[in-house]
Design a protein around this motif. Structure first.
Motif, PDB file in Angstrom:
ATOM      1  N   TYR A 191       6.917   9.942 -15.012  1.00  0.00           N
ATOM      2  CA  TYR A 191       7.652  10.762 -15.976  1.00  0.00           C
ATOM      3  C   TYR A 191       7.421  10.193 -17.371  1.00  0.00           C
ATOM      4  N   ASN A 343       5.179  15.944 -14.775  1.00  0.00           N
ATOM      5  CA  ASN A 343       6.199  15.151 -14.081  1.00  0.00           C
ATOM      6  C   ASN A 343       5.775  15.024 -12.626  1.00  0.00           C
ATOM      7  N   ASP A 345       7.623  13.677 -10.074  1.00  0.00           N
ATOM      8  CA  ASP A 345       8.739  13.519  -9.138  1.00  0.00           C
ATOM      9  C   ASP A 345       8.512  14.412  -7.920  1.00  0.00           C
ATOM     10  N   ASP A 494      13.547  11.348 -16.002  1.00  0.00           N
ATOM     11  CA  ASP A 494      13.035  12.017 -14.799  1.00  0.00           C
ATOM     12  C   ASP A 494      14.076  12.940 -14.165  1.00  0.00           C
TER      13      ASP A 494
END
Length: 640
Positions: A191, A343, A345, A494
């Protein structure tokens, strides 16, 4: 919650081309507030607000909000979760004529009553802008923990701001020059941290801060109004901590469940979301509560047993959503289009798909973000304690043997496999506290990251960023410094990005009971030995929830929502990797060493190493770059 945007001239009136261009772009954030929209205009300012009706469903709280005979205007994105309490405390209903079911109107009159002193008393998630015609100033404010976003761009004498970066990307004055420092951090963390964005020209207003725009002087001042304070109170007993934590979290859940629109909650089956549902049951509110869970089509990532257990226990209206590789692939481009930034995640896509299903029933979703941070529950917090004991009692020579032994273990591409954990811990334990904290989570190591960038980068940049946070946190307790790392970086950079963008892509407001001001402020004073007992994480949280949750939930260890990207990249996502990992695609951004990137891809595919998280980050970056920089076609992928 809603969406806010604006343009402010610091020198003279706004030109007509600037006004026309800005108004043509506000539709890019319509998903944040599809129920109503409006503008407030002066010769040097345009403020825009669109509204998602949550509290007071009437038009009396339409935004921007202005009351006759008062000298300020409010544009507002968020929820003040303690507004009813503040109405009573400051006798606002007796002093002003307004709808006491509206947090918008409560916030407006709190400013009339307290000015910016209201920032000391409000709790919740918010970014708002106040135009004060008497002071001839505009205030842009963001909440304490960075829950609700606010971005800005300054070009010549104009200041532009927006709840989402995509509006700023559409401006003629926008430059798509990449911020290489932020992308350096991205491949270490998955992130982009702090106030950085992928582009040099765009900035994020930091949590706990506000901008003062002085229209008379044409000046902008950036100020902090809140600082997390770890003043441990050793007089707090475990019994007191258990009772107070329970009461504060219960009150927060009660406040966050309050709305005139339909409310639901995510339910992962872990302790945090289960605590929210359990407390709803304690409050007598669970029977009509809708809960939503992701069931992964992969046994090693499946938590549905605990989700169903908790739903049955609380008697909620439960929806289980199956997610497999096809679901992730079909929604990947749309999710990235709503993120505005790369990102990595692994929960991004599950959250996007969950919200996609939930929006048929609800406008609000409670979620458990913040629980791991405030209760010291992360595996890395436990690893920090293990690291300290390991380095104290195991000689360096033997530790070196453990590292070599761990490296011989065969790669498994399974979630938190013994091989993965052994390699991460033994290597990370040799580093300082900050560097180990990064290493245990990194998608790419410093050496791997250094190898894939074509130009030299500062290999130590992310470690230094964390060290700066660590050393500036005023507390004698090391574990509190570790907690501050997560609140300042992981939660802010994040988790809040994931939750805000993925929920709002489907016009759903996220609420986070664990990030209540009173709860966080209290827990920072609790001695760490109560929150973590010896090697037992969540000691305090589990004891506080002992009468609220089933034993099976209390006995669970942390699991975390992710996708099996290590395996999917080698099989299910082969078409995607073939498209985005070609020599030409890798070369497009001008950032990467093609041969070294191909080497990492080969090592993962041949199972020499598990680089699933690193390659997932690279894939997300590649798609994002195509969409926002090369082709500039992100609008095609936004949810219709």
């Amino acid at each position: 919650m809603c969406g806010v945007a604006g343009v402010i001239s610091l020198k003279g009136p706004l030109s007509q081309p600037v006004i026309s261009e800005f108004k043509s772009l506000t539709g890019l954030i319509k998903h944040r507030g599809p129920d109503q929209q409006g503008y407030f205009e002066t010769n040097n300012t345009i403020l825009f607000n669109n509204r998602l009706k949550i509290n007071d469903l009437s038009d009396q709280s339409s935004l921007p909000f202005r009351q006759q005979n008062y000298d300020h205007v409010l544009v507002y994105n968020g929820e003040i979760t303690n507004f009813k309490e503040l109405i009573k405390k400051y006798h606002l209903k007796e002093k002003y004529n307004f709808n006491e079911n509206s947090d918008t109107q409560a916030l407006y009159f709190l400013y009339q009553e307290l000015g910016l002193g209201l920032l000391d008393v409000i709790s919740g998630m918010f970014s708002f802008v106040i135009y004060d015609s008497v002071k001839n100033k505009i205030f842009l404010v963001r909440d304490r923990y960075g829950i609700t976003p606010l971005f800005y761009l300054k070009h010549k004498h104009n200041l532009y701001f927006s709840s989402e970066m995509k509006l700023l990307y559409g401006l003629n004055c926008f430059s798509s020059e990449l911020n290489r420092e932020s992308l350096n951090h991205f491949f270490s963390l998955a992130y982009i941290p702090t106030t950085m964005t992928p582009f040099k020209q765009v900035h994020e207003l930091n949590k706990s801060r506000y901008l003062t725009v002085d229209l008379a002087r044409g000046e902008i001042l950036n100020q902090q109004y809140y600082q997390l304070n770890y003043k441990v109170d050793e007089s707090i007993s475990e019994k007191d901590a258990i009772n107070t934590s329970y009461e504060l979290l219960r009150e927060s859940v009660k406040n966050n469940l309050s709305a005139d629109a339909e409310v639901g909650t995510t339910l992962s089956g872990g302790l945090d979301t289960s605590s929210i549902v359990g407390l709803a049951k304690d409050l007598g509110l669970s029977q009509n509560l809708r809960t939503y869970s992701i069931k992964m089509r992969d046994d090693t990532f499946d938590e549905s047993k605990y989700q169903r257990l908790m739903s049955d226990f609380a008697g909620t209206k439960h929806t289980e959503i199956l997610v497999g590789s096809r679901d992730v692939i079909s929604n990947l481009h749309s999710a990235i289009a709503h993120l505005d930034e790369p990102n990595g995640d692994g929960a991004i896509l599950p959250f996007f798909i969950l919200a996609q299903n939930a929006q048929k029933d609800v406008k609000v979703l409670l979620s458990g973000e913040g629980g791991d941070e405030v209760f010291n529950a992360y595996e890395t917090h436990g690893a920090y304690i293990y690291r300290r004991l390991y380095r104290k009692f195991v000689p360096k020579l033997i530790r070196s043997c453990f590292i070599k032994t761990a490296e011989t273990l065969p790669v498994q591409h399974r979630k938190l496999s013994f091989e993965f954990l052994a390699k991460r811990f033994t290597h990370g334990a040799e580093l300082d506290v900050c560097s180990s904290h990064i290493y245990w989570r990194h998608p790419l190591s410093d050496e791997e990251k250094f190898s894939i960038f074509k130009d030299n980068i500062n290999k130590d940049a992310t470690n230094q960023l964390f060290r700066d946070t660590y050393t500036s946190t005023e507390t004698s307790e090391e574990i509190n410094k570790v907690s501050a790392l997560d609140l300042d970086h992981y939660l802010y950079g994040d988790l809040m990005v994931k939750s805000d963008r993925m929920f709002f892509a489907h016009s759903i407001e996220g609420r986070y009971p664990f990030l209540d001001k009173n709860l966080v402020n209290y827990l920072t004073t609790v001695p760490p030995k109560i929150k973590i007992r010896l090697l037992k994480r969540r000691n305090l949280q589990k004891k506080a929830m002992s009468k609220t949750l089933p034993k099976q939930i209390l006995k669970r260890s942390n699991f975390g929502l992710e996708i099996p990207n290590s395996r999917w990249l080698n099989k299910d996502m082969e078409d995607l990797t073939r498209k985005y990992f070609t020599k030409q695609k890798i070369a497009d951004s001008g950032l990467f060493n093609i041969e070294n990137v191909e080497s990492l891809i080969h090592q993962h595919k041949s199972k020499k190493r598990d680089l699933g998280r690193g390659l997932w980050c690279l894939l997300n970056f590649q798609i994002w770059f195509d969409m926002f920089v090369k082709n500039k076609n992100f609008k095609e992928y936004l949810v219709k």
